[in-house]
Design a protein around this motif. Structure first.
Motif, PDB file in Angstrom:
ATOM      1  N   GLY A 242      -6.954  11.871 -14.908  1.00 40.76           N
ATOM      2  CA  GLY A 242      -6.684  10.497 -14.501  1.00 40.76           C
ATOM      3  C   GLY A 242      -7.849   9.968 -13.694  1.00 40.76           C
ATOM      4  N   GLN A 243      -7.602   8.917 -12.924  1.00 44.03           N
ATOM      5  CA  GLN A 243      -8.652   8.351 -12.076  1.00 44.03           C
ATOM      6  C   GLN A 243      -8.728   9.117 -10.760  1.00 44.03           C
ATOM      7  OE1 GLN A 243      -5.937   6.083 -13.010  1.00 44.03           O
ATOM      8  NE2 GLN A 243      -6.934   5.841 -14.993  1.00 44.03           N
ATOM      9  N   ASN A 244      -9.881   8.999 -10.113  1.00 42.45           N
ATOM     10  CA  ASN A 244     -10.055   9.651  -8.813  1.00 42.45           C
ATOM     11  C   ASN A 244      -9.335   8.910  -7.694  1.00 42.45           C
ATOM     12  OD1 ASN A 244     -11.659  11.739  -9.813  1.00 42.45           O
ATOM     13  ND2 ASN A 244     -13.529  10.511  -9.643  1.00 42.45           N
ATOM     14  N   THR A 245      -9.167   7.607  -7.870  1.00 38.37           N
ATOM     15  CA  THR A 245      -8.475   6.792  -6.880  1.00 38.37           C
ATOM     16  C   THR A 245      -7.455   5.904  -7.578  1.00 38.37           C
ATOM     17  OG1 THR A 245     -10.147   5.040  -6.991  1.00 38.37           O
ATOM     18  CG2 THR A 245     -10.465   6.757  -5.322  1.00 38.37           C
ATOM     19  N   ALA A 246      -6.485   5.419  -6.820  1.00 37.51           N
ATOM     20  CA  ALA A 246      -5.470   4.533  -7.380  1.00 37.51           C
ATOM     21  C   ALA A 246      -6.028   3.120  -7.535  1.00 37.51           C
ATOM     22  CB  ALA A 246      -4.240   4.513  -6.480  1.00 37.51           C
ATOM     23  N   GLN A 247      -5.383   2.341  -8.403  1.00 31.71           N
ATOM     24  CA  GLN A 247      -5.786   0.946  -8.576  1.00 31.71           C
ATOM     25  C   GLN A 247      -5.413   0.139  -7.327  1.00 31.71           C
ATOM     26  OE1 GLN A 247      -7.490  -0.237 -11.257  1.00 31.71           O
ATOM     27  NE2 GLN A 247      -7.554   1.879 -12.003  1.00 31.71           N
ATOM     28  N   ASN A 248      -6.131  -0.930  -7.107  1.00 34.53           N
ATOM     29  CA  ASN A 248      -5.857  -1.791  -5.948  1.00 34.53           C
ATOM     30  C   ASN A 248      -4.405  -2.277  -5.971  1.00 34.53           C
ATOM     31  OD1 ASN A 248      -8.476  -1.621  -4.980  1.00 34.53           O
ATOM     32  ND2 ASN A 248      -9.171  -3.426  -6.095  1.00 34.53           N
ATOM     33  N   GLY A 249      -3.745  -2.171  -4.828  1.00 31.82           N
ATOM     34  CA  GLY A 249      -2.388  -2.674  -4.710  1.00 31.82           C
ATOM     35  C   GLY A 249      -1.306  -1.695  -5.098  1.00 31.82           C
ATOM     36  N   GLU A 250      -1.667  -0.538  -5.674  1.00 30.80           N
ATOM     37  CA  GLU A 250      -0.641   0.411  -6.120  1.00 30.80           C
ATOM     38  C   GLU A 250      -0.052   1.228  -4.983  1.00 30.80           C
ATOM     39  OE1 GLU A 250      -2.249   2.759  -9.279  1.00 30.80           O
ATOM     40  OE2 GLU A 250      -1.744   1.252 -10.801  1.00 30.80           O
ATOM     41  N   TRP A 251      -0.842   1.465  -3.941  1.00 34.04           N
ATOM     42  CA  TRP A 251      -0.372   2.334  -2.869  1.00 34.04           C
ATOM     43  C   TRP A 251       0.754   1.698  -2.060  1.00 34.04           C
ATOM     44  CZ3 TRP A 251      -0.019   7.083  -1.446  1.00 34.04           C
ATOM     45  CH2 TRP A 251      -0.938   8.026  -1.895  1.00 34.04           C
ATOM     46  N   LEU A 252       0.707   0.379  -1.892  1.00 35.68           N
ATOM     47  CA  LEU A 252       1.698  -0.284  -1.046  1.00 35.68           C
ATOM     48  C   LEU A 252       3.124  -0.110  -1.589  1.00 35.68           C
ATOM     49  CD1 LEU A 252       2.391  -1.974   1.400  1.00 35.68           C
ATOM     50  CD2 LEU A 252       1.921  -4.039   0.053  1.00 35.68           C
ATOM     51  N   PRO A 253       3.412  -0.456  -2.856  1.00 34.83           N
ATOM     52  CA  PRO A 253       4.782  -0.250  -3.344  1.00 34.83           C
ATOM     53  C   PRO A 253       5.183   1.210  -3.397  1.00 34.83           C
ATOM     54  CG  PRO A 253       3.336  -0.943  -5.129  1.00 34.83           C
ATOM     55  CD  PRO A 253       2.581  -1.130  -3.862  1.00 34.83           C
ATOM     56  N   VAL A 254       4.239   2.093  -3.729  1.00 31.83           N
ATOM     57  CA  VAL A 254       4.554   3.521  -3.776  1.00 31.83           C
ATOM     58  C   VAL A 254       4.869   4.036  -2.379  1.00 31.83           C
ATOM     59  CG1 VAL A 254       3.586   5.822  -4.201  1.00 31.83           C
ATOM     60  CG2 VAL A 254       3.250   4.003  -5.879  1.00 31.83           C
ATOM     61  N   GLY A 255       4.063   3.627  -1.401  1.00 32.13           N
ATOM     62  CA  GLY A 255       4.312   4.053  -0.028  1.00 32.13           C
ATOM     63  C   GLY A 255       5.646   3.567   0.491  1.00 32.13           C
ATOM     64  N   VAL A 256       5.987   2.324   0.179  1.00 35.81           N
ATOM     65  CA  VAL A 256       7.280   1.774   0.609  1.00 35.81           C
ATOM     66  C   VAL A 256       8.421   2.535  -0.050  1.00 35.81           C
ATOM     67  CG1 VAL A 256       8.774  -0.252   0.488  1.00 35.81           C
ATOM     68  CG2 VAL A 256       6.368  -0.522   1.117  1.00 35.81           C
ATOM     69  N   ALA A 257       8.288   2.811  -1.344  1.00 37.46           N
ATOM     70  CA  ALA A 257       9.337   3.543  -2.068  1.00 37.46           C
ATOM     71  C   ALA A 257       9.541   4.941  -1.488  1.00 37.46           C
ATOM     72  CB  ALA A 257       8.983   3.637  -3.552  1.00 37.46           C
ATOM     73  N   VAL A 258       8.437   5.656  -1.204  1.00 37.97           N
ATOM     74  CA  VAL A 258       8.538   6.998  -0.617  1.00 37.97           C
ATOM     75  C   VAL A 258       9.174   6.917   0.762  1.00 37.97           C
ATOM     76  CG1 VAL A 258       7.228   8.978   0.243  1.00 37.97           C
ATOM     77  CG2 VAL A 258       6.613   7.951  -1.937  1.00 37.97           C
ATOM     78  N   ALA A 259       8.783   5.928   1.565  1.00 38.84           N
ATOM     79  CA  ALA A 259       9.345   5.784   2.907  1.00 38.84           C
ATOM     80  C   ALA A 259      10.851   5.523   2.846  1.00 38.84           C
ATOM     81  CB  ALA A 259       8.642   4.640   3.638  1.00 38.84           C
ATOM     82  N   ILE A 260      11.288   4.704   1.898  1.00 42.19           N
ATOM     83  CA  ILE A 260      12.721   4.421   1.759  1.00 42.19           C
ATOM     84  C   ILE A 260      13.481   5.678   1.363  1.00 42.19           C
ATOM     85  CG2 ILE A 260      14.421   3.194   0.351  1.00 42.19           C
ATOM     86  CD1 ILE A 260      12.457   0.839   0.260  1.00 42.19           C
ATOM     87  N   VAL A 261      12.944   6.417   0.378  1.00 37.15           N
ATOM     88  CA  VAL A 261      13.603   7.644  -0.074  1.00 37.15           C
ATOM     89  C   VAL A 261      13.699   8.657   1.065  1.00 37.15           C
ATOM     90  CG1 VAL A 261      13.387   9.646  -1.590  1.00 37.15           C
ATOM     91  CG2 VAL A 261      13.002   7.349  -2.502  1.00 37.15           C
ATOM     92  N   VAL A 262      12.596   8.846   1.781  1.00 37.85           N
ATOM     93  CA  VAL A 262      12.591   9.797   2.903  1.00 37.85           C
ATOM     94  C   VAL A 262      13.580   9.354   3.976  1.00 37.85           C
ATOM     95  CG1 VAL A 262      11.197  10.737   4.791  1.00 37.85           C
ATOM     96  CG2 VAL A 262      10.258  10.622   2.484  1.00 37.85           C
ATOM     97  N   GLY A 263      13.613   8.060   4.277  1.00 39.47           N
ATOM     98  CA  GLY A 263      14.549   7.553   5.273  1.00 39.47           C
ATOM     99  C   GLY A 263      15.993   7.790   4.883  1.00 39.47           C
ATOM    100  N   ILE A 264      16.312   7.565   3.602  1.00 42.57           N
ATOM    101  CA  ILE A 264      17.676   7.801   3.127  1.00 42.57           C
ATOM    102  C   ILE A 264      18.036   9.277   3.222  1.00 42.57           C
ATOM    103  CG2 ILE A 264      19.148   7.785   1.063  1.00 42.57           C
ATOM    104  CD1 ILE A 264      17.707   5.214   0.216  1.00 42.57           C
ATOM    105  N   LEU A 265      17.118  10.149   2.832  1.00 43.88           N
ATOM    106  CA  LEU A 265      17.378  11.591   2.892  1.00 43.88           C
ATOM    107  C   LEU A 265      17.613  12.053   4.329  1.00 43.88           C
ATOM    108  CD1 LEU A 265      14.765  12.878   0.277  1.00 43.88           C
ATOM    109  CD2 LEU A 265      17.261  12.986   0.064  1.00 43.88           C
ATOM    110  N   ILE A 266      16.819  11.535   5.258  1.00 42.85           N
ATOM    111  CA  ILE A 266      16.994  11.906   6.663  1.00 42.85           C
ATOM    112  C   ILE A 266      18.344  11.411   7.172  1.00 42.85           C
ATOM    113  CG2 ILE A 266      16.135  11.518   9.001  1.00 42.85           C
ATOM    114  CD1 ILE A 266      13.307  11.416   7.836  1.00 42.85           C
TER     115      ILE A 266
END
Length: 324
Positions: free
Chosen positions: A132-156
């Motif tokens: 794949g690519q060495n880095t993510a496309q611009n703007g992709e990290w924000l929704p992914v980070g929010v999604a991971v944070a929500i999932v982790v928060g729910i699990l906790i």
């Protein structure tokens, strides 16, 4: 599959396993040699003396090697290959521990060892992640980070309502997601090396790695306190591998073969799960083998019949996958 990435990932897993065993040996030597009153001052002195012990220093060196190797593996390889390979930390912990503590594993332990190794190999060969690519496309990290944070928060939040093995497993899933996210951030960070030193230290990935890595470490401590390794380890190791494969696909465009290959991939995951559970429940991993200091049978005799804590790893862990 990038050979350099595989070798570096296995070296990282070996370093983590060796660090756990060597620092555990230093702690056991100190327990045998230093008995007496307890208290904050005495505990601080013991910690200071522990830092000067050769086994502990060797373990620290192994941790540094492991961290450097993981960064190198993620710099030249795919996230969906490197993180699953870190599951092999359990295997290296067992092998190095058997040498350091001179306690030969039984047949059940070796069977679990082989099952885990076979499952890991089957999954990686069947999945055959693409480049794949060495880095993510611009703007992709924000929704992914929010999604991971929500999932982790729910699990906790769910874990707070549970007790025992269920709580440990749920927290293990949250910790695994954080470790996988940390590894993805490391890959993003290393992918920006070509921009020069100024970009590396002025851009956000370096500081995100530190923040998420610290959160991962703190969650790990809660996970290890919540229940036994047999409850948390499958969620920690397998969760890290599977979430890393997903993040590799979403962020870096790494593709995993599907179709008929899903069957051997699932079979590999199930074999890994069986091997992990078998190792965490085997006498070698939880029966006090890491308390018996070679040449000092009196310590083993004193510990007979007492509850024995499991061998701690990076993820308390074997696994790391991890990364803090």
């Amino acid at each position: 599959m990038n050979v350099a990435a595989v070798v570096l990932a296995l070296l990282s897993a070996l370093g983590n396993g060796a660090a756990s065993v060597l620092q555990r040996r230093a702690a056991m030597d100190q327990v045998r040699e230093e008995r007496g009153a307890r208290g904050p001052k005495q505990n601080l002195l013991r910690l200071t003396r522990l830092l000067r012990r050769p086994y502990w220093l060797a373990g620290l060196a192994a941790m540094v090697v492991s961290a450097v190797a993981q960064v190198g593996a993620l710099a030249v390889g795919r996230l969906s290959v490197v993180q699953p390979l870190l599951v092999s930390e359990l295997l290296f912990t067992l092998v190095v521990g058997s040498l350091v503590f001179r306690h030969r594993p039984d047949g059940r332990t070796w069977l679990s060892f082989v099952t885990l190794a076979a499952g890991l190999a089957l999954f990686l060969v069947a999945a055959d992640p693409s480049h794949g690519q060495n880095t993510a496309q611009n703007g992709e990290w924000l929704p992914v980070g929010v999604a991971v944070a929500i999932v982790v928060g729910i699990l906790i939040a769910v874990a707070r309502m549970l007790r025992g093995a269920a709580r440990a497993a749920t927290l293990g899933c949250a910790t695994a997601a954080c470790f996988a996210c940390t590894a993805a951030l490391i890959k993003e960070f290393t992918g920006r090396f070509s921009g020069g030193v100024a970009e590396v230290f002025t851009d956000w990935p370096l500081y995100a790695v530190c923040a998420v890595g610290l959160l991962s470490f703190l969650l790990l401590q809660s996970t290890l306190r919540a229940g036994t390794l047999a409850a948390s380890q499958p969620a920690l190791t397998l969760g890290d591998a599977l979430v890393s494969v997903t993040l590799g696909w979403v962020l870096f465009g790494e593709r995993v073969e599907l179709g008929l290959r899903v069957l051997p991939e699932v079979a590999g995951i199930l074999l890994m799960a069986a091997g992990i559970v078998g190792l965490t429940r085997s006498p070698a991993m939880c029966g006090g083998w890491d308390q018996a200091v070679p040449g000092h049978p009196d310590l083993a005799a004193r510990n007979a019949g007492k509850p024995r804590p499991p061998l701690p790893g990076r993820r308390g862990h074997p696994g790391g996958g991890g990364t803090p």
